[in-house]
Design a protein around this motif. Structure first.
Motif, PDB file in Angstrom:
ATOM      1  N   MET A   1       0.837  -1.180   0.000  1.00 29.37           N
ATOM      2  CA  MET A   1       0.000   0.000   0.000  1.00 29.37           C
ATOM      3  C   MET A   1       0.879   1.240   0.000  1.00 29.37           C
ATOM      4  O   MET A   1       1.735   1.410   0.844  1.00 29.37           O
ATOM      5  CB  MET A   1      -0.888  -0.027   1.250  1.00 29.37           C
ATOM      6  N   SER A   2       0.688   2.111  -0.943  1.00 22.28           N
ATOM      7  CA  SER A   2       1.464   3.342  -0.942  1.00 22.28           C
ATOM      8  C   SER A   2       0.686   4.411  -0.175  1.00 22.28           C
ATOM      9  O   SER A   2      -0.493   4.286   0.085  1.00 22.28           O
ATOM     10  CB  SER A   2       1.738   3.811  -2.377  1.00 22.28           C
ATOM     11  N   ASN A   3       1.395   5.456   0.165  1.00 25.75           N
ATOM     12  CA  ASN A   3       0.766   6.566   0.869  1.00 25.75           C
ATOM     13  C   ASN A   3       1.278   7.851   0.253  1.00 25.75           C
ATOM     14  O   ASN A   3       2.254   7.862  -0.477  1.00 25.75           O
ATOM     15  CB  ASN A   3       1.052   6.476   2.374  1.00 25.75           C
ATOM     16  N   ASP A   4       0.605   8.947   0.537  1.00 22.74           N
ATOM     17  CA  ASP A   4       0.941  10.221  -0.088  1.00 22.74           C
ATOM     18  C   ASP A   4       2.337  10.707   0.269  1.00 22.74           C
ATOM     19  O   ASP A   4       2.932  11.480  -0.458  1.00 22.74           O
ATOM     20  CB  ASP A   4      -0.081  11.283   0.309  1.00 22.74           C
ATOM     21  N   TYR A   5       2.863  10.278   1.384  1.00 23.69           N
ATOM     22  CA  TYR A   5       4.173  10.738   1.818  1.00 23.69           C
ATOM     23  C   TYR A   5       5.263   9.717   1.514  1.00 23.69           C
ATOM     24  O   TYR A   5       6.400   9.899   1.888  1.00 23.69           O
ATOM     25  CB  TYR A   5       4.157  11.086   3.312  1.00 23.69           C
ATOM     26  N   GLU A   6       4.900   8.636   0.852  1.00 23.05           N
ATOM     27  CA  GLU A   6       5.861   7.609   0.436  1.00 23.05           C
ATOM     28  C   GLU A   6       6.754   7.141   1.567  1.00 23.05           C
ATOM     29  O   GLU A   6       7.971   7.092   1.431  1.00 23.05           O
ATOM     30  CB  GLU A   6       6.692   8.078  -0.763  1.00 23.05           C
ATOM     31  N   GLY A 180      -3.980   7.794  20.309  1.00 28.03           N
ATOM     32  CA  GLY A 180      -4.939   8.547  19.505  1.00 28.03           C
ATOM     33  C   GLY A 180      -4.282   9.677  18.734  1.00 28.03           C
ATOM     34  O   GLY A 180      -4.577   9.893  17.555  1.00 28.03           O
ATOM     35  N   ALA A 181      -3.391  10.411  19.389  1.00 25.69           N
ATOM     36  CA  ALA A 181      -2.694  11.512  18.713  1.00 25.69           C
ATOM     37  C   ALA A 181      -1.790  10.976  17.606  1.00 25.69           C
ATOM     38  O   ALA A 181      -1.705  11.572  16.525  1.00 25.69           O
ATOM     39  CB  ALA A 181      -1.878  12.323  19.722  1.00 25.69           C
ATOM     40  N   LEU A 182      -1.142   9.847  17.845  1.00 31.89           N
ATOM     41  CA  LEU A 182      -0.289   9.246  16.816  1.00 31.89           C
ATOM     42  C   LEU A 182      -1.131   8.804  15.625  1.00 31.89           C
ATOM     43  O   LEU A 182      -0.771   9.041  14.470  1.00 31.89           O
ATOM     44  CB  LEU A 182       0.492   8.065  17.387  1.00 31.89           C
ATOM     45  N   ARG A 183      -2.263   8.188  15.904  1.00 32.70           N
ATOM     46  CA  ARG A 183      -3.150   7.750  14.821  1.00 32.70           C
ATOM     47  C   ARG A 183      -3.613   8.955  13.997  1.00 32.70           C
ATOM     48  O   ARG A 183      -3.608   8.921  12.760  1.00 32.70           O
ATOM     49  CB  ARG A 183      -4.352   6.992  15.383  1.00 32.70           C
ATOM     50  N   ARG A 184      -4.005  10.031  14.667  1.00 29.50           N
ATOM     51  CA  ARG A 184      -4.438  11.245  13.952  1.00 29.50           C
ATOM     52  C   ARG A 184      -3.305  11.814  13.090  1.00 29.50           C
ATOM     53  O   ARG A 184      -3.532  12.246  11.960  1.00 29.50           O
ATOM     54  CB  ARG A 184      -4.953  12.296  14.942  1.00 29.50           C
ATOM     55  N   GLU A 185      -2.079  11.814  13.624  1.00 27.30           N
ATOM     56  CA  GLU A 185      -0.939  12.318  12.857  1.00 27.30           C
ATOM     57  C   GLU A 185      -0.709  11.481  11.602  1.00 27.30           C
ATOM     58  O   GLU A 185      -0.450  12.012  10.516  1.00 27.30           O
ATOM     59  CB  GLU A 185       0.318  12.329  13.731  1.00 27.30           C
ATOM     60  N   LEU A 186      -0.820  10.180  11.732  1.00 27.90           N
ATOM     61  CA  LEU A 186      -0.614   9.307  10.566  1.00 27.90           C
ATOM     62  C   LEU A 186      -1.774   9.403   9.578  1.00 27.90           C
ATOM     63  O   LEU A 186      -1.572   9.233   8.373  1.00 27.90           O
ATOM     64  CB  LEU A 186      -0.376   7.873  11.010  1.00 27.90           C
ATOM     65  N   LEU A 187      -2.966   9.698  10.051  1.00 27.06           N
ATOM     66  CA  LEU A 187      -4.090   9.972   9.147  1.00 27.06           C
ATOM     67  C   LEU A 187      -3.858  11.281   8.393  1.00 27.06           C
ATOM     68  O   LEU A 187      -4.062  11.351   7.179  1.00 27.06           O
ATOM     69  CB  LEU A 187      -5.409  10.040   9.929  1.00 27.06           C
ATOM     70  N   THR A 188      -3.396  12.305   9.110  1.00 27.39           N
ATOM     71  CA  THR A 188      -3.111  13.609   8.484  1.00 27.39           C
ATOM     72  C   THR A 188      -2.043  13.460   7.398  1.00 27.39           C
ATOM     73  O   THR A 188      -2.153  14.056   6.324  1.00 27.39           O
ATOM     74  CB  THR A 188      -2.629  14.614   9.553  1.00 27.39           C
ATOM     75  N   ARG A 189      -1.059  12.635   7.664  1.00 25.22           N
ATOM     76  CA  ARG A 189       0.019  12.409   6.691  1.00 25.22           C
ATOM     77  C   ARG A 189      -0.365  11.397   5.605  1.00 25.22           C
ATOM     78  O   ARG A 189       0.435  11.088   4.748  1.00 25.22           O
ATOM     79  CB  ARG A 189       1.269  11.904   7.413  1.00 25.22           C
ATOM     80  N   ARG A 190      -1.559  10.880   5.723  1.00 28.66           N
ATOM     81  CA  ARG A 190      -2.090   9.873   4.791  1.00 28.66           C
ATOM     82  C   ARG A 190      -1.261   8.586   4.770  1.00 28.66           C
ATOM     83  O   ARG A 190      -1.150   7.928   3.741  1.00 28.66           O
ATOM     84  CB  ARG A 190      -2.256  10.460   3.403  1.00 28.66           C
ATOM     85  N   ILE A 191      -0.675   8.278   5.928  1.00 30.19           N
ATOM     86  CA  ILE A 191       0.002   7.000   6.111  1.00 30.19           C
ATOM     87  C   ILE A 191      -1.072   5.963   6.405  1.00 30.19           C
ATOM     88  O   ILE A 191      -1.010   4.832   5.940  1.00 30.19           O
ATOM     89  CB  ILE A 191       1.011   7.062   7.277  1.00 30.19           C
TER      90      ILE A 191
END
Length: 194
Positions: A1-6, A180-191
């Protein structure tokens, strides 16, 4: 799975990120600080220069608490809230997952006991390799063993000095506060995807 931040990989600290810091929790509960003999014993254990038995003996002498009581308190220290489900979710993304900890073999045993060990592609423990964070060599070793490069790797730690050291060699750092904060950060980064 790729992500926007590679990003191809993510490396986690253990104590304070996956499991509450057993030493700090115990010291706090005793009204003590990680200074003096407590700091010396912790550093020697993390460097692999003393055994857990010797470490507990030193903590016992410095605190007056029997080693068995200290070990029991360590054993009872819980996982950081939300991290088990988060790690399982992240495992399904295709990212290479590593662990990098200043510790003895305790994190490896804990992950085996909690059946989380299989989520990690590699584990680097300071006492086993002879380097400690924030030494850049331990980050390079973790990257090498995971077949990752700094620019495509995230490092998660609760210690600012360790985060800064990772950033200095080009790893993308995240200072941990909660799952929760880590999950939100990775969602923001599209990981991660919702």
């Amino acid at each position: 799975m790729s992500n926007d931040y590679e990003k191809n990989g993510i490396i986690f600290d253990f104590y304070g990120v996956i499991r509450h810091d057993i030493q700090q929790t115990w010291l706090h509960n005793q009204g003590l600080q990680r200074i003096g003999e407590f700091a010396v014993a912790s550093n020697l254990l993390d460097a692999g220069e003393i055994s857990m038995e010797e470490y507990l003996r030193r903590y016992s002498l410095a605190s007056g608490v029997p080693p068995t009581d200290i070990q029991r308190a360590f054993d009872d220290t819980p996982m950081v809230e939300g991290m088990e489900s988060f790690l399982r979710e992240l495992h399904g993304t295709g990212l290479r997952m590593g662990l990098l900890s200043n510790a003895d073999s305790g994190p490896r045993h804990y992950l085996e006991e909690t059946e989380l060990l299989q989520l990690f592609d590699d584990i680097v423990i300071s006492a086993e390799v002879g380097y400690r964070k924030p030494d850049p060599e331990i980050y390079r070793l973790a990257l090498n063993r995971l077949d990752l490069v700094p620019g495509t790797t995230i490092f998660v730690d609760d210690n600012r000095a360790n985060i800064d050291a990772a950033a200095a060699i080009g790893i993308d750092p995240i200072l941990f506060s909660t799952a929760g904060a880590l999950r939100r950060e990775l969602l923001t980064r599209r990981i991660l995807r919702k």
